[in-house]
Scaffold this motif. Structure first.
Motif, PDB file in Angstrom:
ATOM      1  N   PHE A   1      -4.388  -3.945 -10.457  1.00 42.01           N
ATOM      2  CA  PHE A   1      -4.838  -2.895  -9.563  1.00 42.01           C
ATOM      3  C   PHE A   1      -5.007  -3.497  -8.185  1.00 42.01           C
ATOM      4  O   PHE A   1      -5.797  -4.411  -7.996  1.00 42.01           O
ATOM      5  CB  PHE A   1      -6.163  -2.298 -10.035  1.00 42.01           C
ATOM      6  N   VAL A   2      -4.221  -3.026  -7.244  1.00 42.76           N
ATOM      7  CA  VAL A   2      -4.413  -3.474  -5.868  1.00 42.76           C
ATOM      8  C   VAL A   2      -4.418  -2.250  -4.968  1.00 42.76           C
ATOM      9  O   VAL A   2      -3.537  -1.393  -5.058  1.00 42.76           O
ATOM     10  CB  VAL A   2      -3.331  -4.482  -5.410  1.00 42.76           C
ATOM     11  N   PRO A   3      -5.437  -2.135  -4.125  1.00 43.81           N
ATOM     12  CA  PRO A   3      -5.553  -0.955  -3.266  1.00 43.81           C
ATOM     13  C   PRO A   3      -4.547  -1.004  -2.120  1.00 43.81           C
ATOM     14  O   PRO A   3      -4.053  -2.079  -1.792  1.00 43.81           O
ATOM     15  CB  PRO A   3      -6.983  -1.058  -2.723  1.00 43.81           C
ATOM     16  N   PRO A   4      -4.261   0.145  -1.534  1.00 45.57           N
ATOM     17  CA  PRO A   4      -3.338   0.151  -0.388  1.00 45.57           C
ATOM     18  C   PRO A   4      -3.993  -0.452   0.857  1.00 45.57           C
ATOM     19  O   PRO A   4      -5.197  -0.694   0.875  1.00 45.57           O
ATOM     20  CB  PRO A   4      -3.049   1.638  -0.178  1.00 45.57           C
ATOM     21  N   ARG A   5      -3.167  -0.687   1.869  1.00 42.81           N
ATOM     22  CA  ARG A   5      -3.608  -1.150   3.190  1.00 42.81           C
ATOM     23  C   ARG A   5      -4.358  -2.469   3.145  1.00 42.81           C
ATOM     24  O   ARG A   5      -5.380  -2.652   3.776  1.00 42.81           O
ATOM     25  CB  ARG A   5      -4.464  -0.079   3.874  1.00 42.81           C
TER      26      ARG A   5
ATOM     27  N   ALA B   1      10.943   5.859  -0.890  1.00 40.94           N
ATOM     28  CA  ALA B   1      10.537   7.255  -0.663  1.00 40.94           C
ATOM     29  C   ALA B   1       9.227   7.335   0.114  1.00 40.94           C
ATOM     30  O   ALA B   1       8.638   8.406   0.231  1.00 40.94           O
ATOM     31  CB  ALA B   1      10.410   7.984  -2.004  1.00 40.94           C
ATOM     32  N   GLY B   2       8.763   6.198   0.611  1.00 40.36           N
ATOM     33  CA  GLY B   2       7.567   6.194   1.453  1.00 40.36           C
ATOM     34  C   GLY B   2       6.262   6.352   0.691  1.00 40.36           C
ATOM     35  O   GLY B   2       5.271   6.837   1.240  1.00 40.36           O
ATOM     36  N   ALA B   3       6.261   5.934  -0.582  1.00 40.17           N
ATOM     37  CA  ALA B   3       5.036   6.054  -1.366  1.00 40.17           C
ATOM     38  C   ALA B   3       3.937   5.172  -0.782  1.00 40.17           C
ATOM     39  O   ALA B   3       4.198   4.142  -0.177  1.00 40.17           O
ATOM     40  CB  ALA B   3       5.307   5.641  -2.810  1.00 40.17           C
ATOM     41  N   GLU B   4       2.694   5.625  -0.958  1.00 41.90           N
ATOM     42  CA  GLU B   4       1.538   4.803  -0.584  1.00 41.90           C
ATOM     43  C   GLU B   4       0.886   4.240  -1.819  1.00 41.90           C
ATOM     44  O   GLU B   4       0.126   3.280  -1.751  1.00 41.90           O
ATOM     45  CB  GLU B   4       0.502   5.666   0.150  1.00 41.90           C
ATOM     46  N   GLN B   5       1.136   4.890  -2.923  1.00 46.76           N
ATOM     47  CA  GLN B   5       0.468   4.527  -4.163  1.00 46.76           C
ATOM     48  C   GLN B   5       1.515   4.622  -5.273  1.00 46.76           C
ATOM     49  O   GLN B   5       2.188   5.638  -5.399  1.00 46.76           O
ATOM     50  CB  GLN B   5      -0.667   5.537  -4.400  1.00 46.76           C
ATOM     51  N   VAL B   6       1.659   3.560  -6.051  1.00 44.55           N
ATOM     52  CA  VAL B   6       2.638   3.553  -7.132  1.00 44.55           C
ATOM     53  C   VAL B   6       1.931   3.177  -8.419  1.00 44.55           C
ATOM     54  O   VAL B   6       1.171   2.197  -8.468  1.00 44.55           O
ATOM     55  CB  VAL B   6       3.770   2.529  -6.858  1.00 44.55           C
TER      56      VAL B   6
ATOM     57  N   LEU C   1       6.550  -7.311  -6.272  1.00 44.70           N
ATOM     58  CA  LEU C   1       6.660  -6.151  -5.382  1.00 44.70           C
ATOM     59  C   LEU C   1       5.336  -5.893  -4.669  1.00 44.70           C
ATOM     60  O   LEU C   1       5.305  -5.519  -3.495  1.00 44.70           O
ATOM     61  CB  LEU C   1       7.087  -4.921  -6.183  1.00 44.70           C
ATOM     62  N   ALA C   2       4.241  -6.119  -5.379  1.00 40.87           N
ATOM     63  CA  ALA C   2       2.923  -5.912  -4.775  1.00 40.87           C
ATOM     64  C   ALA C   2       2.688  -6.931  -3.669  1.00 40.87           C
ATOM     65  O   ALA C   2       2.137  -6.608  -2.613  1.00 40.87           O
ATOM     66  CB  ALA C   2       1.832  -6.019  -5.842  1.00 40.87           C
ATOM     67  N   LEU C   3       3.128  -8.174  -3.891  1.00 38.36           N
ATOM     68  CA  LEU C   3       2.971  -9.194  -2.850  1.00 38.36           C
ATOM     69  C   LEU C   3       3.804  -8.857  -1.618  1.00 38.36           C
ATOM     70  O   LEU C   3       3.383  -9.086  -0.491  1.00 38.36           O
ATOM     71  CB  LEU C   3       3.396 -10.564  -3.392  1.00 38.36           C
ATOM     72  N   ALA C   4       4.988  -8.298  -1.869  1.00 35.25           N
ATOM     73  CA  ALA C   4       5.896  -8.019  -0.760  1.00 35.25           C
ATOM     74  C   ALA C   4       5.471  -6.776   0.018  1.00 35.25           C
ATOM     75  O   ALA C   4       5.944  -6.560   1.130  1.00 35.25           O
ATOM     76  CB  ALA C   4       7.320  -7.847  -1.286  1.00 35.25           C
ATOM     77  N   ASN C   5       4.601  -5.961  -0.555  1.00 33.17           N
ATOM     78  CA  ASN C   5       4.226  -4.693   0.079  1.00 33.17           C
ATOM     79  C   ASN C   5       2.712  -4.499   0.098  1.00 33.17           C
ATOM     80  O   ASN C   5       2.176  -3.625  -0.577  1.00 33.17           O
ATOM     81  CB  ASN C   5       4.891  -3.526  -0.678  1.00 33.17           C
ATOM     82  N   PRO C   6       2.029  -5.307   0.901  1.00 31.48           N
ATOM     83  CA  PRO C   6       0.562  -5.264   0.888  1.00 31.48           C
ATOM     84  C   PRO C   6      -0.027  -3.939   1.367  1.00 31.48           C
ATOM     85  O   PRO C   6      -1.182  -3.662   1.082  1.00 31.48           O
ATOM     86  CB  PRO C   6       0.152  -6.422   1.810  1.00 31.48           C
ATOM     87  N   ALA C   7       0.785  -3.130   2.050  1.00 33.90           N
ATOM     88  CA  ALA C   7       0.251  -1.850   2.527  1.00 33.90           C
ATOM     89  C   ALA C   7       0.222  -0.796   1.421  1.00 33.90           C
ATOM     90  O   ALA C   7      -0.433   0.231   1.551  1.00 33.90           O
ATOM     91  CB  ALA C   7       1.085  -1.343   3.699  1.00 33.90           C
ATOM     92  N   ILE C   8       0.941  -1.059   0.328  1.00 42.65           N
ATOM     93  CA  ILE C   8       1.063  -0.061  -0.736  1.00 42.65           C
ATOM     94  C   ILE C   8       0.125  -0.419  -1.889  1.00 42.65           C
ATOM     95  O   ILE C   8      -0.006  -1.583  -2.248  1.00 42.65           O
ATOM     96  CB  ILE C   8       2.516  -0.034  -1.270  1.00 42.65           C
ATOM     97  N   GLY C   9      -0.500   0.602  -2.467  1.00 35.71           N
ATOM     98  CA  GLY C   9      -1.359   0.374  -3.628  1.00 35.71           C
ATOM     99  C   GLY C   9      -0.536   0.382  -4.910  1.00 35.71           C
ATOM    100  O   GLY C   9       0.404   1.167  -5.052  1.00 35.71           O
TER     101      GLY C   9
ATOM    102  N   ALA D   1      -5.635 -10.878  -4.268  1.00 40.36           N
ATOM    103  CA  ALA D   1      -5.801  -9.848  -5.294  1.00 40.36           C
ATOM    104  C   ALA D   1      -4.797 -10.020  -6.433  1.00 40.36           C
ATOM    105  O   ALA D   1      -5.117  -9.801  -7.599  1.00 40.36           O
ATOM    106  CB  ALA D   1      -5.646  -8.455  -4.668  1.00 40.36           C
ATOM    107  N   VAL D   2      -3.575 -10.421  -6.094  1.00 42.90           N
ATOM    108  CA  VAL D   2      -2.533 -10.504  -7.124  1.00 42.90           C
ATOM    109  C   VAL D   2      -2.610 -11.836  -7.881  1.00 42.90           C
ATOM    110  O   VAL D   2      -2.480 -11.868  -9.100  1.00 42.90           O
ATOM    111  CB  VAL D   2      -1.126 -10.307  -6.505  1.00 42.90           C
ATOM    112  N   TRP D   3      -2.823 -12.913  -7.172  1.00 42.36           N
ATOM    113  CA  TRP D   3      -2.874 -14.224  -7.831  1.00 42.36           C
ATOM    114  C   TRP D   3      -4.268 -14.568  -8.333  1.00 42.36           C
ATOM    115  O   TRP D   3      -4.449 -15.512  -9.090  1.00 42.36           O
ATOM    116  CB  TRP D   3      -2.398 -15.317  -6.860  1.00 42.36           C
TER     117      TRP D   3
END
Ligand code: ADP
Ligand code: MG
Length: 588
Positions: A198-202, A39-44, A178-186, A211-213
Motif C-alpha cells: 500500500f503506497v499513497p499517491p503524491r 490512462a492517467g490513473a491516480e490510484q491503481v 512500477l510503484a518506485l517508478a511512479n511515486p505520484a501514483i497510489g 515505503a516500497v523497500w
C-alpha cells in the motif's frame, strides 16, 4: 498444389503475440498497470489470486473508455497511443504496440469494464479471444480489467507456470518496480484478499522508496550522485556494512524508466571493491539520465532491457558514482534511528543542505603513494635498517582535527562540527595499509626493510609450498623470502608499517592462511593479499596510542580513497550526530 503460405487467423496471431507479451501472471500485471498509468490513473489497485493463475484484476481511476473504444481496444493493433512509425522513438508512453489487451484476452477469460464518467459504463466479456458479450453497466469513471483462468486454452503454457508463491512474488516485484517508478501514483496490491502493498499517491521519490523497500532497508542507504561522459547518475546505494549476501534489492532506471541490467549492477558492485565483504550484495537504487538518442529501450518485448550506445560510459559512471558516495563522510556509519534517506517530507536538496558538507579531505582525492608507516616520527623497528623511503606528508587539505582522545585503547574520538566522530584504530589502519600496499603494487615498488640479521622460519610442507607459489605476492607486501634448505626459509626483508609490528608473527599467520587455501575464490588475489596483510599488520585494538600517533593515523586515513570503510565492509568511522545527542537529552 496446396498453398504453403497462408495468413494466420487473428486469434492464433494473438496467441502468438501473447507468447511474447504474456509470459506469466506478472507480465499481465505489468501490461495492465501500464495501461492504467497511460490512462492517467491516480490510484491503481491490483488483486491476484493463486499467484494470478485464477485471477488478476487491475482497477484504475483513469480516463476510461467509451463503448466503441472498449470494443476496439480488444482488437489486434488497436491503440490510441501511436499513429506513425515516428511515434516509436522516445519513451513517452508505456505501451505502444496495441496488442497487450487482445493478447491477454486470447489466452484467458477477460472482462473489461470501463467508464469515461461516473455512472454509464461498458462491460465487454471475452473468452479465448472471442467477444461473448457487450453490455451497459453502472460504474465509476475508470477501468477494471479482470483476467481469469490465464492460459486455460494453451495448456502447454499453463504447464510452465511456477508455484503460486513464486508467481505471487514475481507479480509483487513487478508492482513494486512500477510503484518506485511512479511515486505520484497510489498503488495497492491484494494477494488472495490480503493487502500486501500500500503506497499513497503524491509521494516524493524518497518517501516512495522508503515505503516500497521498507524503512529498515531505506535507512541503510546513502545518496549517490555523479555525472560523466554524457551520463548523469543519482540515487541511493547501501552502506557496505549493512549489505548482506542475500535479500538485496536493486532498481535501475534510465530516463525515469525502470529496466534490468546485470552489467550495470556489476559495475556498481565494482565500485564497492575493497570496501565490502566479498560475499555481500548491496542494495542499489540508481537512476541514469542521458540523451534519449543514447539509449534504445525497444530491444526487449516487455521493455525490461535497454541498449546503450556507450555501454562502457554507462558502466563507468555507475561505478564512479558508487565509489564517490562511499568516500564521503556521509557514508560513515551513524548512530541514531533514521540514518539513510532524509526524513519524511524533507526534499532531498533541503536535506543535504542541512547536513554538513563533507570536508574536502573526505572526498576521494587522487591517492598520493605513502609509505605504509604512519608513525613517521617514531623510531625505526629494532633489528631493521632505516626505511628505504620516507613517508609522504599528509595531504594539505586534511581536516582540522581538534583534541583527540582514545577510548578503551581502541577508538579514537574527536569533535567535528556535525557531532562526535569515533574511529576504530584497527580498521582505520587497515584501510591505510591496504591502500598503501595497493599503490605500491601499482607502482611496482615494495616497502620492504632489509633485516640486518635474517630470520629463519621453520614451515610445514604445505606452508613451504605456498611460500614458493606466492613468493611474488609476499614480495609485493614486503616479505623477501629465501630457501634455506629443507623446510626452513630465511626472511631477508620484512614490511615495517609501525614500530609495534611483529613481522614474524604476521608472516607465520599469512603463510598459514595461504596453506589452508584461505585466499581462493576471490576475484582479485592481490587485493585479497593486500587486505590480509593490512589486517595482520594494522595496530590492534587495545594498543595505547599517543596523541601524535592518533593524529598521524587519522590524517592518513582521511587521505585514503574510502576513509569510512575498512577492507571487509565494516565501518572505520561512526558518527554520533549532534542532533542525536540533542534528541536524546531532550534539547530538541
Ligand atoms: N486502463 C485503461 N484505461 C483507458 N484506456 C485503456 C486502458 N487499457 C487499455 N486502454 C486502451 O486500449 C488500447 C489498447 O491497449 P493495449 O492493448 O495495452 O495497447 P497499447 O497500450 O499498446 O496501446 C490503449 O491504447 C488504450 O487506448
Ligand atoms: Mg498497453
Amino acid at each position: 498444389m496446396p498453398r504453403r503460405i497462408h495468413i494466420l487467423p487473428d486469434a492464433l496471431a494473438d496467441q502468438i503475440a501473447a507468447g511474447e507479451v504474456v509470459e506469466r501472471p506478472a507480465s499481465v500485471v505489468k501490461e495492465l498497470v501500464e495501461n492504467a498509468l497511460d490512462a492517467g490513473a491516480e490510484q491503481v489497485r491490483v488483486d491476484v489470486e493463486q499467484g494470478g493463475k485464477t485471477l488478476i484484476e487491475v482497477s484504475d481511476d483513469g480516463h476510461g473508455m467509451g463503448r466503441e473504444d472498449a470494443i476496439l481496444a480488444l482488437d489486434r493493433h488497436a491503440t490510441s497511443k501511436i499513429r506513425s512509425a515516428g511515434d516509436l522513438v522516445g519513451i513517452r508512453s508505456f505501451g505502444f504496440r496495441g496488442e497487450a489487451l487482445p493478447a491477454i484476452a486470447s489466452v484467458s477469460r477477460l472482462t473489461l469494464s470501463t467508464a469515461e464518467t461516473d455512472g454509464e459504463g461498458t462491460e465487454v466479456q471475452v473468452s479465448g479471444g472471442r467477444v461473448d458479450r457487450v453490455a451497459e453497466v453502472a460504474r465509476r469513471r475508470g477501468t477494471t480489467v479482470t483476467v481469469r483462468a490465464l492460459f486455460f486454452n494453451t495448456p502447454a503454457r499453463r504447464k510452465f507456470l511456477r508455484s503460486v508463491a513464486s508467481e505471487t512474488r514475481a507479480a509483487h516485484e513487478v508492482l513494486a518496480t512500477l510503484a518506485l517508478a511512479n511515486p505520484a501514483i497510489g498503488f495497492e496490491l491484494y494477494v488472495d484478499g490480503l493487502r500486501r502493498l500500500f503506497v499513497p499517491p503524491r509521494q516524493t521519490e524518497e518517501e516512495r522508496l522508503a515505503a516500497v523497500w521498507g524503512r529498515d532497508l531505506a535507512g541503510t542507504l546513502l545518496p549517490a550522485q555523479h555525472g560523466a561522459g554524457g551520463f548523469r547518475v543519482d540515487g541511493f546505494i547501501q552502506r557496505p556494512g549493512d549489505a548482506r549476501p542475500t535479500g538485496r534489492r536493486t532498481q535501475l532506471f534510465v530516463n525515469g524508466r525502470p529496466f534490468k541490467d546485470n552489467f550495470l549492477v556489476r559495475a556498481a558492485e565494482a565500485g564497492y571493491r575493497a570496501a565490502i565483504h566479498p560475499g555481500d550484495r548491496p542494495s542499489l537504487y540508481l537512476r541514469l539520465w542521458t540523451d534519449p538518442g543514447e539509449v534504445d529501450v525497444n530491444v526487449h518485448p516487455a521493455k525490461l532491457e535497454v541498449r546503450f550506445r556507450d555501454r562502457v560510459g554507462a558502466e563507468r559512471v555507475v561505478e564512479e558514482a558508487v565509489r564517490l558516495a562511499l568516500g564521503t563522510l556521509e557514508a560513515a556509519a551513524m548512530m541514531g534511528e533514521w540514518r539513510g534517506l532524509p526524513a519524511e517530507g524533507v526534499p532531498p536538496s533541503a536535506a543535504s543542505a542541512s547536513s554538513p558538507a563533507p570536508s574536502p579531505a573526505l572526498s576521494p582525492t587522487a591517492y598520493a603513494a605513502a609509505a605504509p608507516s604512519f608513525f613517521d616520527a617514531a623510531p625505526a623497528p629494532a633489528g631493521a635498517a632505516q626505511p628505504s623511503e620516507t613517508a609522504a606528508a599528509p595531504p594539505a587539505d586534511a581536516p582540522a582535527l581538534g583534541p583527540l582522545f582514545q577510548l578503551f585503547d581502541t577508538y579514537i574520538c574527536y569533535e567535528a562540527p556535525e557531532g562526535m566522530v569515533i574511529v576504530d584504530q584497527h580498521s582505520a589502519h587497515e584501510r591505510v595499509l591496504y591502500e598503501a600496499v595497493m599503490a605500491q603494487l601499482r607502482d611496482g615498488g615494495a616497502p620492504a626493510q632489509r633485516l640486518l640479521i635474517a630470520e629463519t622460519v621453520e614451515l610445514t610442507d604445505e606452508e613451504l609450498e605456498s611460500v614458493e607459489r606466492h613468493g611474488d605476492e609476499l614480495r609485493h607486501v614486503g616479505f623477501e623470502v629465501e630457501g634455506f634448505g629443507g623446510r626452513t626459509v630465511l626472511l631477508q626483508a620484512v614490511p615495517a608499517p609501525h614500530p609495534r609490528f611483529d613481522a614474524l608473527a604476521c608472516f607465520r599467520e599469512m603463510v598459514a592462511d595461504l596453506a589452508r587455501g584461505r585466499f581462493g575464490g576471490w576475484h582479485n588475489r592481490l587485493e585479497r593479499f593486500a587486505a590480509t596483510y593490512a589486517c595482520r599488520a594494522a595496530v590492534k585494538a587495545g594498543q595505547t596510542l599517543d596523541p601524535r600517533e592518533m593524529r598521524e593515523l587519522l590524517l592518513r586515513l582521511f587521505a585514503t580513497e574510502l576513509p569510512p570503510h575498512d577492507v571487509h565492509g565494516r565501518s572505520t568511522i561512526v558518527r554520533l550526530p549532534r542532533e542525536e545527542l540533542e534528541r536524546r537529552f531532550g534539547r530538541r
